[in-house]
Design a protein around this motif. Structure first.
Motif, PDB file in Angstrom:
ATOM      1  N   UNK A 152      32.468  79.256  47.944  1.00  0.00           N
ATOM      2  CA  UNK A 152      32.347  80.707  47.793  1.00  0.00           C
ATOM      3  C   UNK A 152      33.296  81.124  46.685  1.00  0.00           C
ATOM      4  N   UNK A 153      32.943  82.170  45.956  1.00  0.00           N
ATOM      5  CA  UNK A 153      33.837  82.763  44.968  1.00  0.00           C
ATOM      6  C   UNK A 153      33.418  84.209  44.769  1.00  0.00           C
ATOM      7  N   UNK A 154      34.352  85.026  44.327  1.00  0.00           N
ATOM      8  CA  UNK A 154      34.099  86.463  44.261  1.00  0.00           C
ATOM      9  C   UNK A 154      33.340  86.917  43.043  1.00  0.00           C
ATOM     10  N   UNK A 155      33.935  86.760  41.839  1.00  0.00           N
ATOM     11  CA  UNK A 155      33.260  87.316  40.666  1.00  0.00           C
ATOM     12  C   UNK A 155      31.924  86.628  40.382  1.00  0.00           C
ATOM     13  N   UNK A 156      31.703  85.341  40.734  1.00  0.00           N
ATOM     14  CA  UNK A 156      30.369  84.775  40.554  1.00  0.00           C
ATOM     15  C   UNK A 156      29.291  85.463  41.394  1.00  0.00           C
ATOM     16  N   UNK A 157      29.645  85.895  42.596  1.00  0.00           N
ATOM     17  CA  UNK A 157      28.662  86.600  43.417  1.00  0.00           C
ATOM     18  C   UNK A 157      28.409  88.005  42.913  1.00  0.00           C
ATOM     19  N   UNK A 158      29.472  88.702  42.514  1.00  0.00           N
ATOM     20  CA  UNK A 158      29.283  90.053  41.970  1.00  0.00           C
ATOM     21  C   UNK A 158      28.423  89.980  40.705  1.00  0.00           C
ATOM     22  N   UNK A 159      28.771  89.063  39.784  1.00  0.00           N
ATOM     23  CA  UNK A 159      28.027  88.953  38.536  1.00  0.00           C
ATOM     24  C   UNK A 159      26.605  88.480  38.719  1.00  0.00           C
ATOM     25  N   UNK A 160      26.398  87.511  39.614  1.00  0.00           N
ATOM     26  CA  UNK A 160      25.035  87.028  39.867  1.00  0.00           C
ATOM     27  C   UNK A 160      24.202  88.116  40.526  1.00  0.00           C
ATOM     28  N   UNK A 161      24.822  88.892  41.415  1.00  0.00           N
ATOM     29  CA  UNK A 161      24.104  90.025  42.005  1.00  0.00           C
ATOM     30  C   UNK A 161      23.674  91.017  40.952  1.00  0.00           C
ATOM     31  N   UNK A 162      24.547  91.295  40.002  1.00  0.00           N
ATOM     32  CA  UNK A 162      24.206  92.200  38.902  1.00  0.00           C
ATOM     33  C   UNK A 162      23.018  91.662  38.102  1.00  0.00           C
ATOM     34  N   UNK A 163      23.028  90.368  37.795  1.00  0.00           N
ATOM     35  CA  UNK A 163      21.939  89.756  37.019  1.00  0.00           C
ATOM     36  C   UNK A 163      20.630  89.787  37.792  1.00  0.00           C
ATOM     37  N   UNK A 164      20.684  89.602  39.110  1.00  0.00           N
ATOM     38  CA  UNK A 164      19.481  89.534  39.939  1.00  0.00           C
ATOM     39  C   UNK A 164      19.149  90.863  40.615  1.00  0.00           C
ATOM     40  N   UNK A 165      19.708  91.951  40.116  1.00  0.00           N
ATOM     41  CA  UNK A 165      19.528  93.247  40.780  1.00  0.00           C
ATOM     42  C   UNK A 165      18.058  93.607  40.965  1.00  0.00           C
ATOM     43  N   UNK A 166      17.206  93.152  40.052  1.00  0.00           N
ATOM     44  CA  UNK A 166      15.780  93.441  40.181  1.00  0.00           C
ATOM     45  C   UNK A 166      15.131  92.823  41.400  1.00  0.00           C
ATOM     46  N   UNK A 167      15.780  91.846  42.018  1.00  0.00           N
ATOM     47  CA  UNK A 167      15.244  91.213  43.223  1.00  0.00           C
ATOM     48  C   UNK A 167      15.750  91.882  44.497  1.00  0.00           C
ATOM     49  N   UNK A 168      16.626  92.876  44.376  1.00  0.00           N
ATOM     50  CA  UNK A 168      17.241  93.494  45.544  1.00  0.00           C
ATOM     51  C   UNK A 168      16.218  94.319  46.321  1.00  0.00           C
ATOM     52  N   UNK A 169      16.231  94.159  47.631  1.00  0.00           N
ATOM     53  CA  UNK A 169      15.398  94.965  48.519  1.00  0.00           C
ATOM     54  C   UNK A 169      16.275  96.057  49.111  1.00  0.00           C
ATOM     55  N   UNK A 170      16.005  97.307  48.735  1.00  0.00           N
ATOM     56  CA  UNK A 170      16.847  98.396  49.203  1.00  0.00           C
ATOM     57  C   UNK A 170      18.274  98.292  48.725  1.00  0.00           C
ATOM     58  N   UNK A 171      18.467  97.689  47.547  1.00  0.00           N
ATOM     59  CA  UNK A 171      19.800  97.555  46.985  1.00  0.00           C
ATOM     60  C   UNK A 171      20.608  96.406  47.540  1.00  0.00           C
ATOM     61  N   UNK A 172      20.001  95.546  48.378  1.00  0.00           N
ATOM     62  CA  UNK A 172      20.736  94.466  49.035  1.00  0.00           C
ATOM     63  C   UNK A 172      20.170  93.105  48.650  1.00  0.00           C
ATOM     64  N   UNK A 173      21.065  92.178  48.311  1.00  0.00           N
ATOM     65  CA  UNK A 173      20.728  90.783  48.077  1.00  0.00           C
ATOM     66  C   UNK A 173      21.458  89.938  49.113  1.00  0.00           C
ATOM     67  N   UNK A 174      20.856  88.813  49.478  1.00  0.00           N
ATOM     68  CA  UNK A 174      21.465  87.893  50.443  1.00  0.00           C
ATOM     69  C   UNK A 174      21.473  86.502  49.820  1.00  0.00           C
ATOM     70  N   UNK A 175      22.675  85.974  49.571  1.00  0.00           N
ATOM     71  CA  UNK A 175      22.839  84.694  48.901  1.00  0.00           C
ATOM     72  C   UNK A 175      23.303  83.628  49.894  1.00  0.00           C
TER      73      UNK A 175
END
Length: 291
Positions: A74-97
């Motif tokens: 687990x790491x923090x900024x990789x999840x924040x940044x990857x979430x930003x890149x994959x924002x188009x896949x978010x359902x209701x603004x939420x991603x689950x990795x």
């Protein structure tokens, strides 16, 4: 020759060339473990992420995180940044990795310019270590280590444990990692450290904190923004205070010329103390790796 597109983003910042840079491979299907590790070493960033289909279709993706030398749970900024890149896949603004440490939930900021993640595990407080050891690793005098609130203490919430050390303003400014001292520390404390040591120094500044993180044994002499240290620190400080919840802003990376702002929360729930960290993201590069 195979081609794998990538993007880079600066995380925990609102401007390019601030924050912590991250490389993201949005479709890593076909890459071997060795190729992922080699690409992470080639980018020479603190972490690189590789996005794969989820094992459970209820989740968004399986995200693997590599630093220069190893895969991370687990790491923090990789999840924040990857979430930003994959924002188009978010359902209701939420991603689950899906990750080694567990499921990481990522909420996209309402303006789409960043994200907030929940650490996958509750706070775990580990061993304490001598102040002299922390001072030696940070290259500062023992008088710069503050122990009134707590001694140097290991803590984690899904990622690698971090040694939480409160220091004076002068100590934070003067700190520089001493690689030989890090090596001595892991040799002298094998049970507590397991061969690795990440040193997270912090000091109080108004209502928030200033911090620096050193992990030279994993190839990161200094990190400009460390979400997986910010969340256990927020949880640890809540643990010490006895409170029910708290919000805390942490400024990091100033000494490196990459100022970062990490916004944390911590709360007590039936599972223990859980924490979040969030911040802004800015796209920087696009390209492809040829293998």
């Amino acid at each position: 020759m195979r081609s794998f597109p990538f993007v880079t983003v600066d995380v925990f910042t609102d401007r390019r060339f601030g924050g912590n840079p991250l490389a993201v491979f949005p479709d890593a299907r076909g890459l071997s473990d060795g190729e992922m590790q080699a690409l992470a070493a080639e980018f020479n960033l603190s972490e690189t992420t590789f996005v794969l289909p989820p094992e459970d279709p209820a989740n968004t993706a399986r995200v693997r995180i590599f630093n220069r030398t190893a895969e991370m749970p687990f790491a923090g900024h990789p999840n924040v940044g990857t979430g930003f890149v994959l924002a188009g896949r978010a359902a209701g603004g939420l991603l689950r990795f899906e990750q080694i440490a567990g499921l990481v939930e990522v909420r996209i900021a309402p303006d789409g310019q960043g994200a907030t993640i929940s650490a996958p595990q509750a706070l775990k407080v580990g061993a304490t270590l001598p102040a002299a050891l922390a001072a030696a690793c940070a290259g500062i005098g023992a008088e710069e280590i503050l122990t009134e609130r707590h001694p140097p203490t290991l803590a984690s919430d899904g990622g690698n444990h971090r040694l939480m050390v409160e220091v004076t303003p002068a100590g934070l400014a003067a700190a520089a990692p001493d690689l030989a001292a890090f090596r001595r520390a892991v040799a002298e404390h094998p049970a507590a450290l397991g061969g690795m040591l990440s040193l997270y120094l912090y000091r109080r500044e108004g209502d928030g904190l200033r911090a620096r993180m050193f992990a030279p044994l994993s190839g990161t002499p200094e990190d400009p923004a460390t979400g997986s240290a910010a969340t256990p620190l927020a949880g640890f400080l809540l643990h010490l205070s006895g409170g029910q919840e708290a919000a805390l802003d942490i400024v990091q990376g100033v000494e490196m010329g990459r100022p970062s702002l990490l916004r944390t929360t911590a709360r007590r729930d039936p599972e223990g103390i859980r924490a979040t960290v969030g911040g802004g993201c800015v796209p920087v590069l696009r390209g492809e790796a040829l293998l």
